[in-house]
Motif scaffolding. Structure first.
Motif, PDB file in Angstrom:
ATOM      1  N   GLN A 191       0.823  -1.210  -0.083  1.00  0.00           N
ATOM      2  CA  GLN A 191      -0.069  -0.113   0.172  1.00  0.00           C
ATOM      3  C   GLN A 191       0.776   1.354   0.083  1.00  0.00           C
ATOM      4  OE1 GLN A 191      -2.112  -0.797   3.641  1.00  0.00           O
ATOM      5  NE2 GLN A 191      -3.909  -1.589   2.539  1.00  0.00           N
ATOM      6  N   CYS A 216       3.576   3.069  -4.921  1.00  0.00           N
ATOM      7  CA  CYS A 216       2.602   3.755  -5.995  1.00  0.00           C
ATOM      8  C   CYS A 216       2.027   3.063  -6.799  1.00  0.00           C
ATOM      9  CB  CYS A 216       3.416   4.967  -6.425  1.00  0.00           C
ATOM     10  SG  CYS A 216       4.659   4.659  -7.530  1.00  0.00           S
ATOM     11  N   ASP A 217       0.881   3.126  -7.520  1.00  0.00           N
ATOM     12  CA  ASP A 217       0.270   2.633  -8.621  1.00  0.00           C
ATOM     13  C   ASP A 217       1.350   2.595  -9.597  1.00  0.00           C
ATOM     14  OD1 ASP A 217      -2.133   2.188  -7.166  1.00  0.00           O
ATOM     15  OD2 ASP A 217      -3.104   4.008  -8.347  1.00  0.00           O
ATOM     16  N   ARG A 244       1.365  -2.912  -9.183  1.00  0.00           N
ATOM     17  CA  ARG A 244       2.401  -3.100  -8.299  1.00  0.00           C
ATOM     18  C   ARG A 244       3.151  -4.690  -8.521  1.00  0.00           C
ATOM     19  NH1 ARG A 244      -1.133  -0.370  -6.197  1.00  0.00           N
ATOM     20  NH2 ARG A 244      -0.889   1.703  -4.948  1.00  0.00           N
ATOM     21  N   LEU A 282      -4.192  -4.095  -5.235  1.00  0.00           N
ATOM     22  CA  LEU A 282      -2.835  -3.775  -4.990  1.00  0.00           C
ATOM     23  C   LEU A 282      -2.195  -4.134  -6.115  1.00  0.00           C
ATOM     24  CD1 LEU A 282      -2.391  -4.132  -1.263  1.00  0.00           C
ATOM     25  CD2 LEU A 282      -2.637  -1.943  -2.624  1.00  0.00           C
ATOM     26  N   THR A 323      -3.418  -2.757  -9.985  1.00  0.00           N
ATOM     27  CA  THR A 323      -3.181  -1.326  -9.904  1.00  0.00           C
ATOM     28  C   THR A 323      -1.517  -1.382 -10.474  1.00  0.00           C
ATOM     29  OG1 THR A 323      -3.253  -1.295  -7.688  1.00  0.00           O
ATOM     30  CG2 THR A 323      -4.711   0.022  -9.408  1.00  0.00           C
TER      31      THR A 323
END
Ligand code: COD
Ligand code: ZN
Length: 376
Positions: free
Chosen positions: A282, A285-286, A314, A309, A312
Motif C-alpha cells: 500500500q 505507488c500505482d 504493483r 494492489l 493497479t
C-alpha cells in the motif's frame, strides 16, 4: 599431507528453544568429499539465528549450533576439493552456489538447487551432522554453524576472499549487509531521484538504505517501532523516520502515501513480519510501485493482500541474499569494502569474546545492537 582426523573444540550449543547457549566440547568430523573444515575467526549474530533459536513454530531441532554470518580460515579440505587450500581466508554462506545446476547456470538466479537454504539441521550431501557430543548428533544451522571454534561446510557454501581483508569486519558481508545492498541494487535496481520506504531498520534494512543512497535515491523513509533507530538510521542515509507506534497501523500507509504524493517507488520489508506486506504494498505507488521482501518470517509464514494492489500495477518480489551469487559476487563486495565504497564497520555496535555469546543474544532481542561480532 595426512588425512584430517576428528577434532574436539568448543562450541555454543543450544539445547532447547530460547534456552541460553551452553559452551560444550564437541567432536567435529573431518570434512567429507567436497567439504572443507574451517577455523572460525569471527561470527556476527543475525536476526534469523535468534528467530530459529526462539521459534516454537519452526520444527524444533536441538541440540543445535547456530551462527551463519562468519569468516574463517580453511583448516583442512575433503576429497575432491580443488578450489581451496589450507590457510585460505573464507566467508561462509547460508545459501551456496554449486555452479552447475539449472538455477546456477540460468544467469537469472542465485537460488542454487543443490546447496540452497538448509532447514533441517543437517549437511546437504548426506542429511547427517558433522558435530556430535559423546557420539550423539548435534545439528547444524543453515549448513554453516559458525558459533563454534571450527566447523565443516560444503565447499560450495564458502567463498575465498582476499587475505588482506579484515576477517573481523567482513563477516557481516556473509549475510545481513550484503542482503540489504543486493536487495536495493540487484532486485529493486533503485534509480536516481527515487523515493524508498524501508520497514525495519536493523542491519538488513539499514543496508538497503545504504544501497539506495549510493544509487542516488532522493528520499529514504525509514519505519521502525524502536525510537532509538531514528538517530542511528540517519548515518546510513535514512532521510525521514516514522515510528508506527505513534500512528495507528491502519493509517501508516496513508501517511506514507500523503508525504510521497501517492506512494513510494520502492518499499522493502526488513522486519520478518508477513503482516507488514500489505502495508508495504500500500505504501508504494500505482503503476510501477515495487515491494521487495527480505524478511524471514518470525511467526506466520502466510501472507495476504488485496488483489487490487496488484491490478493497479504493483509488483511484489521476494529475494534471498539480495540476489547475490555468493561465489561469483561476494569477492567483489569485499573489494568494494576495501576500497571504502561501502560501509561495514558502522554496523558493528559490539565486539564480544566467544564466552559472552549469550550477551549478544540478549542485546539483539532487546533491540540494543545492530551487529555484535563474536570473536572465536
Ligand atoms: N514495525 C516496524 N519495525 C519493526 C516492527 C514493526 N512491527 N517489528 C520490529 N521492527 C524493527 C525492529 O525494531 C528492528 O529495528 C528491525 O525491525 C529488525 O531488525 P533486526 O536487527 O532485528 O534484524 P536484521 O536486520 O538482522 O534482520 C531482519 C530480517 C527480518 C530481514 C531477517 O529475517 C534477516 O536477517 N534476513 C536476512 C536475509 C535472509 O535471507 N536470511 C536467511 C538466512 S539468514
Ligand atoms: Zn542471516
Amino acid at each position: 599431507s595426512s588425512s584430517p582426523a576428528v577434532i574436539t573444540c568448543k562450541a555454543a550449543v543450544a539445547w532447547g528453544a530460547g534456552e541460553p547457549l551452553v559452551m560444550e566440547e564437541v567432536e567435529l568430523s573431518p570434512p567429507h568429499p567436497h567439504e572443507i573444515r574451517i577455523k572460525v575467526f569471527s561470527s556476527s549474530l543475525c536476526r534469523s539465528d535468534i528467530s530459529a533459536w526462539e521459534s516454537q513454530l519452526l520444527q524444533a531441532i536441538f541440540p543445535r549450533i547456530f551462527g551463519h554470518e562468519a569468516s574463517g580460515i580453511v583448516e583442512s579440505i575433503g576429497e575432491g576439493v580443488t578450489e581451496f587450500r589450507e590457510g585460505d581466508h573464507v566467508l561462509t554462506v547460508f545459501t551456496g552456489e554449486c555452479r552447475t545446476c539449472r538455477q546456477c547456470t540460468s544467469g537469472k538466479s542465485n537460488v542454487c538447487q543443490v546447496l540452497g537454504l538448509e532447514r533441517r539441521g543437517v549437511m546437504h550431501s548426506d542429511q547427517k551432522t558433522r558435530f556430535s557430543i559423546k557420539g550423539k548428533p548435534v545439528f547444524h544451522y543453515c549448513a554453516v554453524s559458525s558459533f563454534s571454534e571450527y566447523t565443516v561446510v560444503h565447499s560450495g557454501c564458502a567463498v575465498k576472499v582476499s587475505p588482506n581483508a579484515p576477517l573481523e569486519k567482513i563477516c557481516l558481508l556473509s549475510c545481513g549487509v550484503a542482503a540489504g545492498l543486493g536487495a536495493a541494487w540487484n532486485v529493486a535496481a533503485v534509480s536516481e531521484g527515487s523515493t524508498v520506504v524501508i520497514f525495519g531498520l536493523g542491519t538488513v534494512g539499514l543496508s538497503v538504505a545504504q544501497g539506495a543512497r549510493l544509487k542516488g535515491a532522493s528520499r529514504i523513509i525509514g519505519v521502525d517501532t524502536n525510537p532509538d533507530k531514528c538517530e542511528k538510521a540517519k548515518a546510513f542515509g535514512v532521510t525521514e523516520f516514522i515510528n508506527p507506534n505513534v500512528i495507528l497501523l491502519n493509517f501508516l500507509s496513508q501517511v506514507i502515501k500523503r508525504i510521497t504524493d501517492g506512494g513510494a517507488d520502492y518499499s522493502f520489508e526488513c522486519i520478518g513480519d508477513t503482516g507488514m506486506i500489505t502495508t508495504a504494498l500500500q505504501s508504494c505507488c500505482d503503476g510501477w510501485g515495487l515491494t521487495v521482501t527480505l524478511g524471514v518470517p518470525k511467526v506466520k509464514p502466510e501472507m495476504s493482500a488485496h488483489y487490487g494492489l496488484l491490478l493497479t500495477g504493483r509488483t511484489l518480489k521476494g529475494t534471498i541474499f539480495g540476489g547475490w551469487k555468493p561465489k561469483s559476487d561476494l569477492p567483489s563486495l569485499v573489494d568494494m569494502y576495501m576500497n571504502k565504497e561501502i560501509e561495514v564497520d558502522k554496523f558493528i555496535t559490539h565486539d564480544l569474546p566467544f564466552e559472552d555469546i549469550n550477551t549478544a543474544f540478549s542485546l539483539m532481542r532487546e533491540g540494543k545492537c545492530l551487529r555484535c561480532v563474536i570473536h572465536m
